[in-house]
Scaffold this motif. Structure first.
Motif, PDB file in Angstrom:
ATOM      1  N   ASP A  32       0.853  -1.185   0.000  1.00 24.95           N
ATOM      2  CA  ASP A  32       0.000   0.000   0.000  1.00 24.95           C
ATOM      3  C   ASP A  32       0.890   1.237   0.000  1.00 24.95           C
ATOM      4  O   ASP A  32       1.671   1.430   0.928  1.00 24.95           O
ATOM      5  CB  ASP A  32      -0.889  -0.019   1.243  1.00 24.95           C
ATOM      6  N   PRO A  33       0.817   2.081  -1.043  1.00 25.43           N
ATOM      7  CA  PRO A  33       1.675   3.259  -1.105  1.00 25.43           C
ATOM      8  C   PRO A  33       1.555   4.166   0.119  1.00 25.43           C
ATOM      9  O   PRO A  33       2.526   4.793   0.525  1.00 25.43           O
ATOM     10  CB  PRO A  33       1.218   3.996  -2.369  1.00 25.43           C
ATOM     11  N   LEU A  77       6.631   9.866  -3.098  1.00 25.40           N
ATOM     12  CA  LEU A  77       5.208   9.797  -2.738  1.00 25.40           C
ATOM     13  C   LEU A  77       4.734  11.090  -2.080  1.00 25.40           C
ATOM     14  O   LEU A  77       3.574  11.474  -2.226  1.00 25.40           O
ATOM     15  CB  LEU A  77       4.954   8.623  -1.798  1.00 25.40           C
ATOM     16  N   ARG A 130       3.744  10.493  -9.732  1.00 23.46           N
ATOM     17  CA  ARG A 130       3.154   9.910  -8.525  1.00 23.46           C
ATOM     18  C   ARG A 130       2.743   8.457  -8.779  1.00 23.46           C
ATOM     19  O   ARG A 130       2.968   7.580  -7.943  1.00 23.46           O
ATOM     20  CB  ARG A 130       1.953  10.735  -8.065  1.00 23.46           C
ATOM     21  N   ARG A 131       2.176   8.175  -9.957  1.00 23.98           N
ATOM     22  CA  ARG A 131       1.816   6.785 -10.292  1.00 23.98           C
ATOM     23  C   ARG A 131       3.069   5.905 -10.367  1.00 23.98           C
ATOM     24  O   ARG A 131       3.044   4.742  -9.945  1.00 23.98           O
ATOM     25  CB  ARG A 131       1.029   6.724 -11.607  1.00 23.98           C
ATOM     26  N   GLU A 149       4.023   5.105  -6.858  1.00 22.71           N
ATOM     27  CA  GLU A 149       3.111   4.084  -6.331  1.00 22.71           C
ATOM     28  C   GLU A 149       3.439   2.706  -6.899  1.00 22.71           C
ATOM     29  O   GLU A 149       3.384   1.706  -6.184  1.00 22.71           O
ATOM     30  CB  GLU A 149       1.660   4.475  -6.627  1.00 22.71           C
ATOM     31  N   GLU A 150       3.790   2.658  -8.171  1.00 24.22           N
ATOM     32  CA  GLU A 150       4.167   1.378  -8.778  1.00 24.22           C
ATOM     33  C   GLU A 150       5.453   0.838  -8.159  1.00 24.22           C
ATOM     34  O   GLU A 150       5.586  -0.378  -7.960  1.00 24.22           O
ATOM     35  CB  GLU A 150       4.318   1.519 -10.298  1.00 24.22           C
ATOM     36  N   THR A 170       6.281   1.093  -5.117  1.00 23.67           N
ATOM     37  CA  THR A 170       5.921   0.480  -3.828  1.00 23.67           C
ATOM     38  C   THR A 170       5.362  -0.923  -4.005  1.00 23.67           C
ATOM     39  O   THR A 170       5.439  -1.741  -3.096  1.00 23.67           O
ATOM     40  CB  THR A 170       4.901   1.328  -3.030  1.00 23.67           C
ATOM     41  N   ARG A 171       4.778  -1.188  -5.171  1.00 22.78           N
ATOM     42  CA  ARG A 171       4.268  -2.529  -5.460  1.00 22.78           C
ATOM     43  C   ARG A 171       5.374  -3.428  -6.027  1.00 22.78           C
ATOM     44  O   ARG A 171       5.402  -4.623  -5.777  1.00 22.78           O
ATOM     45  CB  ARG A 171       3.086  -2.451  -6.425  1.00 22.78           C
TER      46      ARG A 171
END
Length: 155
Positions: free
Chosen positions: A14-15, A46, A113-114, A117-118, A120-121
């Motif tokens: 989860d970001p 982030l 930002r995306r 977030e990616e 973090t996954r």
């Protein structure tokens, strides 16, 4: 590979809660320290606003060059069996970061930002599979055994 039975990070982080924790430890101190820096740099991405995003993406690229370069060197110098796949994944992340930097400089903060977030996954799975194998390889070559990882169970 880690020798304890503590849970490893989920492949879908989860970001909003992306932060360093013991589940990221692999038992190879140099790599663990660099991974802690990685988490901090991604956290900076982030939290970046429109004004600071290009600098934060550049900071990620600078970190990734050092981080991935160090791991790539270890793999090449020690004939790590899975080097080609691992090095290629590093190159893909760096290539994406360079594209994101261009967009961030043009004011496209949403794409940056995306990307954060990616990351973090991506990172937990990359660390669990590719980096853990490299950590075990390096510890065995340097010390003749497997890494020992002690993780705290903090609730």
């Amino acid at each position: 590979m880690p020798t304890d039975t503590a849970p490893t990070p989920a492949a879908s982080q989860d970001p909003a809660t992306f932060a360093w924790h013991d589940a990221f430890l692999l038992g190879f101190g140099e790599m663990d320290a660099t991974h802690r820096e990685f988490v901090d740099v991604v956290q900076g991405l982030l939290n970046a606003d429109a004004t600071t995003m290009p600098q934060r993406v550049q900071a990620f690229i600078d970190h990734a060059h050092r981080h991935f370069g160090e791991e790539d060197t270890w793999m090449r110098e020690t004939d790590f069996p899975a080097a080609d796949c691992h090095i290629a994944e590093h190159a893909q992340v760096l290539a994406s970061a360079v594209e994101v930097l261009e967009r961030a400089r043009a004011g496209d903060v949403a794409t940056a930002r995306r990307f954060a977030e990616e990351l973090t996954r991506w990172f937990p799975g990359h660390a669990d599979y590719l980096d853990s194998a490299l950590a075990a390889w390096m510890v065995k070559r340097r010390h003749g055994g497997k890494p020992v990882v002690l993780r705290r169970q903090i609730a």
